[in-house]
Design an enzyme around this catalytic site. Structure first.
Site, PDB file in Angstrom:
ATOM      1  N   ALA B  92       0.812  -1.216   0.000  1.00  0.00           N
ATOM      2  CA  ALA B  92       0.000   0.000   0.000  1.00  0.00           C
ATOM      3  C   ALA B  92       0.847   1.268   0.000  1.00  0.00           C
ATOM      4  O   ALA B  92       0.323   2.351  -0.253  1.00  0.00           O
ATOM      5  CB  ALA B  92      -0.926  -0.010   1.210  1.00  0.00           C
ATOM      6  N   LYS B  93       2.129   1.149   0.312  1.00  0.00           N
ATOM      7  CA  LYS B  93       3.053   2.292   0.300  1.00  0.00           C
ATOM      8  C   LYS B  93       2.483   3.497   1.061  1.00  0.00           C
ATOM      9  O   LYS B  93       2.575   4.631   0.597  1.00  0.00           O
ATOM     10  CB  LYS B  93       3.396   2.694  -1.146  1.00  0.00           C
ATOM     11  CG  LYS B  93       3.788   1.541  -2.097  1.00  0.00           C
ATOM     12  CD  LYS B  93       5.209   1.084  -1.909  1.00  0.00           C
ATOM     13  CE  LYS B  93       5.766   0.282  -3.079  1.00  0.00           C
ATOM     14  NZ  LYS B  93       4.965  -0.893  -3.512  1.00  0.00           N
TER      15      LYS B  93
END
Lengths: 276, 276
Positions: B92-93
């Protein structure tokens, strides 16, 4: 919305206020809990009560994602309720390799894909140019790149020496070669008013999105002293101080009063800078 | 899943393969389009065909968010379909100020809030310690911090000089003071095999999540030469080379064949390193 249109909205409303829509169910006025989607109702009433006093709304996606599918539905419906004369910011702090950032751009810019089309998205710079470019491929859409944030952790890397400058300075200089100020803005925390003079040397024409006024302790006049440029160049975000101004049935009126106080202060600052 | 349990799964399956679930509707086998949720059906059949050959699944959230609410539903149902002996990674960074990262942790770690509870999440380091800590407050959950990524933009900042070292080196050294190798991993791109020796000096005990083998051109043996540690310490991600191995009705069998080839290569590498 392009840069000239944004400046026109600022002049029309005599305001460069951005309202952060970061709702938490536990903090909502109790009378809203009877609605099927209390958070959506909260956002709608806040928007209806404040949209003539601000030029931008900024939902932070984390507050919606935390509620799973129903939260994402609330985000979509919130975006749909925001009037079209507002500059909309998906505060999502995204950024990934090129083909993945292209998918994030679909998520936040392409209404056909996702039922949402924000004007802009906040992006983290760590992965470099190809993590940012896919957003810029969408005409009239903006990247708001993290430069110097308002949290304590900004000292860990952003203000460390990097090639004989500070990392956030390098981020601004390097990214300014990727896009001009018609599609690129920077996040600069208001707790760092003394840094605005320096940032304006690096980015004289760019809009800066400034969180941290209000609940986080930033000073609006100090930010404007160094941060205003010839098209205003500032979007000042306030969230908690407005949306939680009252926990009672009068929450929307109380939010309006807080927004009005900020708008009136902004009007004076715009006049003093001869921008009205 | 804790570190010892992850190593036990690696020994049991003789594999340190992670499969990236990054589906795009346009690339799906045509016969799946008759299903109500073709992407979910694609993911389910991939998982059913490969789960004995890998130890982790990594959906990249961008590919789901790009489809709006229905994409988020697919992500939830995909997570629910993954067997419980798998290490799950929300790629998901994310990363934001503390109270916001806490909401992202709810989104990906708290099943009561969001109907999903991944073992780990990928996080961008730019905003520093307080953007990472809220994830670490969840027991037995992991942060996988971006260190050196596999894309061209990794050269823009990650490999620039920072305080007489490279930025990604500083990220590893600094973050190693926030959590130990029981809750922290790093993303290190496989296109940089020569850098693994250096990274292992900085992080001898940490697991490294390695994208870029396969479609992005990384070399598995070269990565293992420098990257393996005494508990394996590597999760090698492959996505496109497996999930799109065939565009026909045999896509799941073809995916299994690709995964099996990687598993067999990994088994040899684990034996050579005396880890089996």
């Amino acid at each position: 919305m392009n840069k000239q249109q944004l400046f026109e909205q600022i002049q029309l409303k005599k305001s460069f206020l951005c309202i952060g829509l970061d709702p938490v169910l536990e903090k909502l006025p109790k009378h809203l809990l009877k609605y099927e989607d209390p958070i959506l109702e909260f956002n709608k009433q806040l928007i209806d009560a404040t949209h003539d006093l601000c030029v931008a709304y900024k939902p932070n996606t984390a507050f919606y994602e935390s509620r799973g599918v129903k939260g994402w539905e609330t985000l979509v419906k919130t975006w749909q309720h925001i009037p079209k004369d507002q500059f909309t910011i998906a505060d999502a702090k995204r950024g990934d390799i090129g083909n993945t950032s292209a998918m994030y751009a679909e998520a936040f810019f392409n209404e056909e894909s996702s039922a949402m089309s924000f004007d802009s998205i906040t992006v983290a710079p760590y992965m470099g140019k190809d993590s940012v470019s896919p957003f810029l491929n969408h005409p009239n859409k903006w990247v708001i790149l993290l430069a110097l944030t308002s949290n304590p952790g900004s000292q860990d890397f952003q203000t460390q020496q990097s090639n004989e400058q500070l990392l956030y300075e390098q981020v601004i200089k390097t990214s300014a070669t990727w896009a001009n100020s018609d599609q690129l803005m920077y996040v600069v925390g208001a707790t760092k008013a003394q840094e605005f003079e320096n940032i304006r040397r690096l980015a004289p024409d760019h809009f800066l999105l400034v969180p941290g006024v209000g609940a986080q302790g930033g000073d609006l006049a100090a930010v404007c002293k160094y941060g205003l440029n010839k098209q205003c160049g500032l979007l000042i975000n306030a969230a908690r101080s407005i949306i939680y101004a009252s926990s009672g049935e009068d929450f929307a009126e109380a939010a309006r009063a807080e927004a009005l106080a900020l708008q009136q202060e902004m009007e004076q600052l715009l006049k003093a800078a001869q921008l009205l």
